[in-house]
Design a protein around this motif. Structure first.
Motif, PDB file in Angstrom:
ATOM      1  N   GLY A 214       3.947  29.659  -8.570  1.00 15.27           N
ATOM      2  CA  GLY A 214       3.450  28.310  -8.357  1.00 15.27           C
ATOM      3  C   GLY A 214       3.472  27.953  -6.879  1.00 15.27           C
ATOM      4  O   GLY A 214       3.827  28.771  -6.022  1.00 15.27           O
ATOM      5  N   THR A 215       3.074  26.715  -6.596  1.00 15.61           N
ATOM      6  CA  THR A 215       3.067  26.219  -5.222  1.00 15.61           C
ATOM      7  C   THR A 215       3.527  24.774  -5.201  1.00 15.61           C
ATOM      8  O   THR A 215       3.460  24.067  -6.210  1.00 15.61           O
ATOM      9  N   ALA A 216       4.007  24.366  -4.049  1.00 15.71           N
ATOM     10  CA  ALA A 216       4.353  22.964  -3.801  1.00 15.71           C
ATOM     11  C   ALA A 216       3.561  22.527  -2.570  1.00 15.71           C
ATOM     12  O   ALA A 216       4.091  22.455  -1.455  1.00 15.71           O
ATOM     13  N   GLY A 217       2.276  22.312  -2.781  1.00 12.61           N
ATOM     14  CA  GLY A 217       1.376  22.007  -1.676  1.00 12.61           C
ATOM     15  C   GLY A 217       1.689  20.720  -0.944  1.00 12.61           C
ATOM     16  O   GLY A 217       1.262  20.526   0.195  1.00 12.61           O
ATOM     17  N   ASP A 218       2.433  19.834  -1.589  1.00 13.32           N
ATOM     18  CA  ASP A 218       2.804  18.594  -0.924  1.00 13.32           C
ATOM     19  C   ASP A 218       3.827  18.835   0.179  1.00 13.32           C
ATOM     20  O   ASP A 218       4.066  17.950   1.007  1.00 13.32           O
ATOM     21  N   LEU A 219       4.404  20.046   0.219  1.00 14.09           N
ATOM     22  CA  LEU A 219       5.402  20.383   1.239  1.00 14.09           C
ATOM     23  C   LEU A 219       4.845  21.386   2.237  1.00 14.09           C
ATOM     24  O   LEU A 219       5.597  22.095   2.904  1.00 14.09           O
ATOM     25  N   VAL A 220       3.529  21.424   2.347  1.00 18.85           N
ATOM     26  CA  VAL A 220       2.872  22.424   3.181  1.00 18.85           C
ATOM     27  C   VAL A 220       3.283  22.342   4.647  1.00 18.85           C
ATOM     28  O   VAL A 220       3.265  23.342   5.375  1.00 18.85           O
ATOM     29  N   ASP A 221       3.680  21.172   5.106  1.00 16.66           N
ATOM     30  CA  ASP A 221       4.015  20.998   6.520  1.00 16.66           C
ATOM     31  C   ASP A 221       5.386  21.536   6.901  1.00 16.66           C
ATOM     32  O   ASP A 221       5.756  21.502   8.078  1.00 16.66           O
ATOM     33  N   MET A 222       6.149  22.045   5.936  1.00 16.88           N
ATOM     34  CA  MET A 222       7.487  22.563   6.263  1.00 16.88           C
ATOM     35  C   MET A 222       7.443  23.862   7.052  1.00 16.88           C
ATOM     36  O   MET A 222       8.299  24.130   7.885  1.00 16.88           O
ATOM     37  N   ILE A 223       6.452  24.717   6.745  1.00 21.40           N
ATOM     38  CA  ILE A 223       6.316  26.008   7.428  1.00 21.40           C
ATOM     39  C   ILE A 223       4.840  26.227   7.717  1.00 21.40           C
ATOM     40  O   ILE A 223       3.997  26.035   6.840  1.00 21.40           O
ATOM     41  N   GLY A 224       4.523  26.631   8.932  1.00 23.25           N
ATOM     42  CA  GLY A 224       3.129  26.864   9.265  1.00 23.25           C
ATOM     43  C   GLY A 224       2.981  27.489  10.625  1.00 23.25           C
ATOM     44  O   GLY A 224       3.936  28.027  11.198  1.00 23.25           O
TER      45      GLY A 224
ATOM     46  N   GLY B  83       8.121  30.961   0.206  1.00 22.29           N
ATOM     47  CA  GLY B  83       7.808  30.781   1.620  1.00 22.29           C
ATOM     48  C   GLY B  83       6.729  29.742   1.834  1.00 22.29           C
ATOM     49  O   GLY B  83       6.514  28.854   0.997  1.00 22.29           O
ATOM     50  N   ALA B  84       6.039  29.870   2.971  1.00 19.92           N
ATOM     51  CA  ALA B  84       5.050  28.874   3.385  1.00 19.92           C
ATOM     52  C   ALA B  84       4.038  28.637   2.278  1.00 19.92           C
ATOM     53  O   ALA B  84       3.655  29.526   1.536  1.00 19.92           O
ATOM     54  N   GLY B  85       3.638  27.396   2.180  1.00 14.07           N
ATOM     55  CA  GLY B  85       2.661  27.021   1.156  1.00 14.07           C
ATOM     56  C   GLY B  85       2.902  25.657   0.527  1.00 14.07           C
ATOM     57  O   GLY B  85       1.993  24.886   0.432  1.00 14.07           O
ATOM     58  N   LEU B  86       4.090  25.380   0.082  1.00 14.94           N
ATOM     59  CA  LEU B  86       5.155  26.330  -0.210  1.00 14.94           C
ATOM     60  C   LEU B  86       4.786  27.116  -1.466  1.00 14.94           C
ATOM     61  O   LEU B  86       4.410  26.525  -2.476  1.00 14.94           O
ATOM     62  N   SER B  87       4.888  28.436  -1.376  1.00 12.25           N
ATOM     63  CA  SER B  87       4.549  29.304  -2.486  1.00 12.25           C
ATOM     64  C   SER B  87       5.791  29.995  -3.008  1.00 12.25           C
ATOM     65  O   SER B  87       6.712  30.285  -2.250  1.00 12.25           O
ATOM     66  N   TYR B  88       5.795  30.281  -4.305  1.00  9.00           N
ATOM     67  CA  TYR B  88       6.935  30.981  -4.894  1.00  9.00           C
ATOM     68  C   TYR B  88       6.460  31.817  -6.067  1.00  9.00           C
ATOM     69  O   TYR B  88       5.436  31.529  -6.695  1.00  9.00           O
ATOM     70  N   ALA B  89       7.188  32.901  -6.337  1.00  5.14           N
ATOM     71  CA  ALA B  89       6.853  33.771  -7.467  1.00  5.14           C
ATOM     72  C   ALA B  89       8.040  34.660  -7.765  1.00  5.14           C
ATOM     73  O   ALA B  89       8.788  35.049  -6.863  1.00  5.14           O
ATOM     74  N   GLY B  90       8.214  34.970  -9.037  1.00  6.01           N
ATOM     75  CA  GLY B  90       9.298  35.855  -9.426  1.00  6.01           C
ATOM     76  C   GLY B  90       8.942  36.619 -10.689  1.00  6.01           C
ATOM     77  O   GLY B  90       8.118  36.161 -11.477  1.00  6.01           O
ATOM     78  N   GLN B  91       9.553  37.784 -10.838  1.00  6.53           N
ATOM     79  CA  GLN B  91       9.383  38.557 -12.060  1.00  6.53           C
ATOM     80  C   GLN B  91      10.579  39.498 -12.239  1.00  6.53           C
ATOM     81  O   GLN B  91      11.303  39.800 -11.283  1.00  6.53           O
ATOM     82  N   VAL B  92      10.747  39.928 -13.469  1.00  2.42           N
ATOM     83  CA  VAL B  92      11.770  40.914 -13.786  1.00  2.42           C
ATOM     84  C   VAL B  92      11.121  42.288 -13.793  1.00  2.42           C
ATOM     85  O   VAL B  92      10.020  42.461 -14.341  1.00  2.42           O
TER      86      VAL B  92
END
Length: 324
Positions: free
Chosen positions: A190-200, A311-320
């Motif tokens: 998923g992403t948290a696009g509302d926090l995009v300004d945290m990393i760029g 990381g930036a985006g903010l983007s995240y992903a995980g898997q087993v």
């Protein structure tokens, strides 16, 4: 042996081999203290890094990706001709076209490969692994090579201690192929696009980040994402042998592990700490940490590993995944 759950009728995939590459130049905290207002103790206390690797003039996103990818193919016991897809996750190539993947495929010897770059910043490898797994499951690819490769020194201001002490250069890779028993679980992303300004990046020149805000977000939000990945794969926290989060900051890594143990993960769960001697290598950090842990004998074939990138985006992903 732990079995991973997939949707009904979906074929299995697994990681067949892994590899990594780092530049030769080792840069210690004492080296950085010679050029900026910092010191070894200050860096260790804040991010846990002791040293990192910086690329030389001849080291590029492509050259490091070729080295890591070639090692992964060899570790899988395959030839380049056995693969037909190359995905290169990165956010530091100097130009948007041509993409790195086509160049990497050709230099490795994977002819007429489907090839594309993927940019999810530090979550890029997990995104790429999810895409590659789905391509193989769907029959669009026989075997795919997923590489995270970054030359972060190209986009870091060497005078900015908030970023220059953290980021480094490297590549990590994995070969994905079909399997009778699932070895890669569904991706929780998923992403948290509302926090995009945290990393760029400032006008595509230098990377910046709001360190404290990123730290609070990561230590609050990433553990639930990791638990979601476990749920999707039908795996309990107590089944996890190895935790390999993105190597952003040792304090973040330890905070994620602590929260997972509160949810039932074992005390003897091995936790990646490649950040200490490799620094933050963005999309390369997870596959490289896995490769280093395998080489050091810290993880073994068949171990259940929980991967989670952010990381930036903010983007995240995980898997087993089941370790090769």
């Amino acid at each position: 042996m732990t079995s991973l759950r997939l949707a009904p009728g979906v074929g299995g995939t697994r990681i067949l081999g892994i590899g990594s590459a780092q530049p030769e130049q080792v840069v210690t905290n004492h080296d950085l203290a010679k050029t900026m207002d910092t010191n070894d103790q200050w860096i260790r206390e804040r991010v846990g890094i002791v040293e990192r690797r910086f690329a030389g003039e001849k080291d590029t996103v492509v050259s490091m990706a070729v080295e890591a990818g070639s090692k992964a193919i060899a570790a899988a016991g395959l030839d380049p001709a056995d693969l037909d897809t190359v995905i290169v996750a990165n956010c530091t190539t100097k130009q948007p076209i041509p993409n790195a993947a086509a160049q990497v495929a050709d230099l490795i010897g994977i002819k007429a490969a489907g090839g594309f770059d993927l940019n999810a910043a530090c979550a890029g490898f997990c995104y790429g692994l999810g895409v590659a797994s789905d391509l193989v499951r769907a029959g669009s690819s026989r075997r795919a090579l997923v590489i995270g490769s970054e030359k972060l020194t190209d986009v870091v201001d060497p005078a900015d201690r908030s970023t220059a002490i953290i980021f480094a250069d490297a590549a990590g890779a994995a070969v994905v192929g079909p399997a009778d028993e699932p070895g890669i679980g569904p991706v929780a992303w998923g992403t948290a696009g509302d926090l995009v300004d945290m990393i760029g990046m400032t006008e595509r020149t230098y990377i910046f980040q709001e360190g404290q805000s990123v730290y609070r977000w990561a230590t609050t939000k990433i553990a639930p994402i990791a638990l979601r990945a476990l749920e999707l794969a039908g795996v309990a926290p107590s089944d996890v042998d190895v935790l390999i989060p993105h190597q952003a900051n040792l304090r973040i890594v330890e905070a994620i592990a602590k929260k997972l143990r509160k949810e039932g993960a074992r005390e003897d769960m091995v936790v990646a700490d490649d950040i200490v001697y490799s620094g933050n290598t963005s999309s390369a950090s997870i596959p490289m940490a896995m490769d280093h842990m395998r080489t050091a004998g810290k993880i073994h074939s068949g171990d259940v590993a929980l991967l989670v990138g952010f990381g930036a985006g903010l983007s995240y992903a995980g898997q087993v995944v089941i370790c090769p």
